[in-house]
Write an enzyme that holds these catalytic residues in place. Structure first.
Site, PDB file in Angstrom:
ATOM      1  N   TYR A   1       0.801  -1.222   0.000  1.00 54.60           N
ATOM      2  CA  TYR A   1       0.000   0.000   0.000  1.00 54.60           C
ATOM      3  C   TYR A   1       0.839   1.279   0.000  1.00 54.60           C
ATOM      4  O   TYR A   1       0.309   2.365   0.235  1.00 54.60           O
ATOM      5  CB  TYR A   1      -0.923   0.007   1.226  1.00 54.60           C
ATOM      6  CG  TYR A   1      -1.845  -1.184   1.301  1.00 54.60           C
ATOM      7  CD1 TYR A   1      -2.671  -1.525   0.234  1.00 54.60           C
ATOM      8  CD2 TYR A   1      -1.889  -1.983   2.444  1.00 54.60           C
ATOM      9  CE1 TYR A   1      -3.513  -2.620   0.297  1.00 54.60           C
ATOM     10  CE2 TYR A   1      -2.724  -3.081   2.517  1.00 54.60           C
ATOM     11  CZ  TYR A   1      -3.548  -3.393   1.444  1.00 54.60           C
ATOM     12  OH  TYR A   1      -4.384  -4.475   1.511  1.00 54.60           O
TER      13      TYR A   1
ATOM     14  N   HIS B   1     -33.958  -2.632  12.509  1.00 49.23           N
ATOM     15  CA  HIS B   1     -33.881  -4.045  12.885  1.00 49.23           C
ATOM     16  C   HIS B   1     -33.889  -4.942  11.640  1.00 49.23           C
ATOM     17  O   HIS B   1     -34.284  -6.098  11.706  1.00 49.23           O
ATOM     18  CB  HIS B   1     -35.028  -4.439  13.816  1.00 49.23           C
ATOM     19  CG  HIS B   1     -35.193  -3.524  14.977  1.00 49.23           C
ATOM     20  ND1 HIS B   1     -34.385  -3.563  16.090  1.00 49.23           N
ATOM     21  CD2 HIS B   1     -36.072  -2.494  15.180  1.00 49.23           C
ATOM     22  CE1 HIS B   1     -34.760  -2.613  16.941  1.00 49.23           C
ATOM     23  NE2 HIS B   1     -35.766  -1.947  16.410  1.00 49.23           N
TER      24      HIS B   1
ATOM     25  N   SER C   1     -13.846 -12.421  -8.602  1.00 48.01           N
ATOM     26  CA  SER C   1     -13.693 -13.728  -7.964  1.00 48.01           C
ATOM     27  C   SER C   1     -12.860 -14.616  -8.860  1.00 48.01           C
ATOM     28  O   SER C   1     -12.986 -14.573 -10.089  1.00 48.01           O
ATOM     29  CB  SER C   1     -15.069 -14.358  -7.714  1.00 48.01           C
ATOM     30  OG  SER C   1     -14.938 -15.729  -7.375  1.00 48.01           O
TER      31      SER C   1
ATOM     32  N   LYS D   1     -18.883 -11.882 -10.501  1.00 51.31           N
ATOM     33  CA  LYS D   1     -18.836 -11.102  -9.266  1.00 51.31           C
ATOM     34  C   LYS D   1     -18.240  -9.702  -9.469  1.00 51.31           C
ATOM     35  O   LYS D   1     -17.214  -9.523 -10.104  1.00 51.31           O
ATOM     36  CB  LYS D   1     -18.017 -11.838  -8.207  1.00 51.31           C
ATOM     37  CG  LYS D   1     -18.588 -13.171  -7.759  1.00 51.31           C
ATOM     38  CD  LYS D   1     -19.850 -12.990  -6.957  1.00 51.31           C
ATOM     39  CE  LYS D   1     -19.589 -12.399  -5.602  1.00 51.31           C
ATOM     40  NZ  LYS D   1     -18.792 -13.279  -4.719  1.00 51.31           N
TER      41      LYS D   1
ATOM     42  N   ARG E   1       7.226   5.573  18.104  1.00 48.13           N
ATOM     43  CA  ARG E   1       7.698   5.322  16.745  1.00 48.13           C
ATOM     44  C   ARG E   1       6.625   4.648  15.885  1.00 48.13           C
ATOM     45  O   ARG E   1       6.807   4.487  14.676  1.00 48.13           O
ATOM     46  CB  ARG E   1       8.950   4.451  16.774  1.00 48.13           C
ATOM     47  CG  ARG E   1      10.160   5.157  17.379  1.00 48.13           C
ATOM     48  CD  ARG E   1      11.395   4.270  17.381  1.00 48.13           C
ATOM     49  NE  ARG E   1      12.526   4.935  18.011  1.00 48.13           N
ATOM     50  CZ  ARG E   1      13.366   5.758  17.386  1.00 48.13           C
ATOM     51  NH1 ARG E   1      13.186   6.016  16.110  1.00 48.13           N
ATOM     52  NH2 ARG E   1      14.373   6.316  18.039  1.00 48.13           N
TER      53      ARG E   1
END
Length: 546
Positions: free
Chosen positions: A91, A246, A370, A376, A419
């Site tokens: 990343y 709910h 996928s 997908k 750190r």
């Protein structure tokens, strides 16, 4: 076998020892009686990797292991593929903007800045005659060391540290070396780090690291995220949506209003973060100015150091031990945790809306959802955001709980922990960018939203029973409960019920005009006004970096 332990591989007459401490195999010619082997030795002797009696095979194995060791040590130097943290590997491109501030390089740079600024401050104290006011040339030279600080300088500091085994002292020695060639400064080299404990330098460096990283990296992305939500809210202010409480159908709202809730919540926490005072201390080894007063007893050191700390753009903490108490850090990091928790809530809601097909996701050529199901299109950006927010919150919560605790006047446990500040901010930044990436792919599926509403006429039970209450119709709630609870409710059955009510004609007409699509209350107006609401959270504009 324990990790890192030696393993013995047995043949009929040879015992080979693999030692993790060496890059070669020691071969011992040891007679081995199979009947004398213990359980573990018998297990290894029967293992699939048992060596052959052949001397040539043993020699081939030896050479392979030696070659593998050489390749292993060469290839596993630090790179994006070998970094232990994915922030520094996979990343890196998304979080590298934090590196100038939250890295070891950033820490060294701000230590250099603090040391130089303190020497400059010293030259302005009238009572300190040993450090006269610097000429413009000397001031320019010192400022040049700050402005021109680069990676080579940082590496030079690290090389000095290899000798001193002390990171702050290495900065002091680095500056003394750099300033030997400047005549004015060369005369006062011993006033670098004067009366300072290492933590005087470190606490200000850490404070500046946080201040700069948050203002220059974190806030812009957080603001971009809040603005993106505001845009979605306004664009979809009139797009009706079935609410769910709910997990069950509830009174309708609009998509824009539900998104505006998150914009307001995030804006409020962003404001809380901006209001945290970033603090610093500069009071010596135990917070009493002991060394300062021993050398210059007539100087008002509390006032001098307060002015110095404030000149760096920080708030001054006068009551400290050797360390700044870190209470502001706990407050700051917990504020980030609250911001992140709200974004987790958003990520999960959008994930659910995608699952309901309220949103479609723009596909990108070549991307795969996928490895086995070609159809997908997964909400991976929101899942990535949620996962990184969880990791960030774990790191930030630990920092918040640990840093305010230090034995007596100071222990060193905070040093190694500090750190790791970049980890919590880094995972937060990654999550914010992932959420933004996911938001950019969203397309509202109004047909699906409309279809859900068309099959939810039971949600009109609420306004009907409320109007019945106004006009004194007996048992309104109970009658609507009998009509709707657990039953299939249609447009026709609702209209038939309304027509049969003893209500004023105007009230009855208003109820007959209600549909699940238009029974949204003030939702559309709330969504349209989201910009004003975000900018006036707590009466303050929050999308401005402080």
């Amino acid at each position: 076998m324990e990790l890192g332990a030696s393993s013995r591989v047995l043949s009929n007459n040879t015992l080979l020892r693999f030692s993790p401490e060496s890059t070669f195999i020691r071969r011992y010619q040891v007679p081995v009686n199979p009947t004398s082997l213990n359980h573990h030795q018998r297990r290894f002797s029967n293992a699939s990797f048992q060596l052959s009696n052949s001397y040539s095979i043993r020699e081939t194995t030896y050479k392979k292991v030696v070659n593998m060791s050489k390749v292993h040590s060469r290839e596993f130097e630090l790179s994006s593929l070998t970094a232990l943290s994915p922030l520094d590997g996979r990343y890196w491109s998304k979080v590298k903007d934090l590196a100038p501030y939250m890295s070891e390089y950033g820490l060294i740079y701000f230590r250099v800045l603090v040391e130089i600024k303190w020497l400059l401050k010293f030259s302005k104290i009238p009572e300190v005659t040993e450090v006269p006011s610097f000429s413009e040339e000397a001031k320019s030279y010192l400022q040049g060391l700050i402005d021109g600080f680069n990676m080579d300088d940082a590496l030079e500091v690290k090389n000095i540290e290899r000798v001193t085994n002390h990171d702050v002292k290495a900065v002091e020695y680095f500056l003394k070396q750099k300033c030997q060639s400047q005549p004015e400064i060369a005369k006062v080299l011993e006033f670098f780090h004067f009366a300072c404990t290492s933590e005087d330098i470190n606490n200000l460096a850490h404070a500046l690291m946080l201040k700069e990283a948050i203002n220059k990296v974190m806030f812009p992305v957080m603001d971009k995220l809040i603005k993106a939500l505001c845009e979605i809210a306004k664009d979809n202010a009139n797009v009706s949506m079935l609410s769910r409480t709910h997990g069950q159908p509830a009174s309708p709202t609009t998509l824009g209003k539900e998104i505006s809730v998150f914009a307001i919540r995030l804006g409020r926490e962003r404001q809380e973060i901006s209001q945290v005072e970033i603090m610093g201390k500069f009071a010596g080894a135990v917070g009493n100015y002991n060394a300062h007063l021993s050398a210059y007893p007539d100087v008002n050191w509390p006032q001098i150091t307060e002015d110095f700390v404030k000149s760096l753009g920080l708030s001054f903490n006068p009551y400290v031990t050797q360390i700044e108490t870190h209470d502001y850090m706990a407050k700051l990091f917990y504020a980030f945790v609250r911001f992140n928790n709200i974004l987790i809530d958003f990520d999960r809601d959008v994930w659910g809306y995608i699952s309901l097909a309220y949103f479609k996701q723009v596909t990108k050529a070549g991307e795969i959802g996928s490895s086995t199901m070609p159809h997908k299109v997964n909400p991976i950006d929101f899942e990535n955001s949620e996962g990184n927010l969880g990791k960030a919150n774990e790191d930030l919560s630990f920092l918040s709980m640990k840093l305010p605790i230090s034995r007596w006047q100071r222990d060193l446990t905070d040093s190694t922990v500090l750190r790791n500040m970049g980890g919590g901010l880094g995972h937060s930044l990654l999550a914010y960018k992932s959420a933004l990436q996911g938001i950019a792919k969203l397309q509202v599926n109004e047909a699906r939203l409309s279809d859900d509403l068309n099959h939810a006429w039971e949600v009109l039970a609420e306004p009907i029973q409320t109007v019945m209450r106004r006009y004194g119709v007996p048992e309104p709630y109970e009658k609507l409960k009998e009509l709707t609870r657990g039953k299939a409710v249609t447009k026709e059955s609702i209209r038939e019920f309304i027509i049969g009510l003893e209500l004023p004609e105007e009230a009855k007409a208003n109820l007959l005009n209600l549909t699940p699509h238009n029974y949204v209350g003030a939702a559309a107006e709330l969504a349209r006004n989201v910009d004003v609401a975000v900018n006036l959270v707590n009466g303050t504009k929050v999308l401005e970096t402080v």
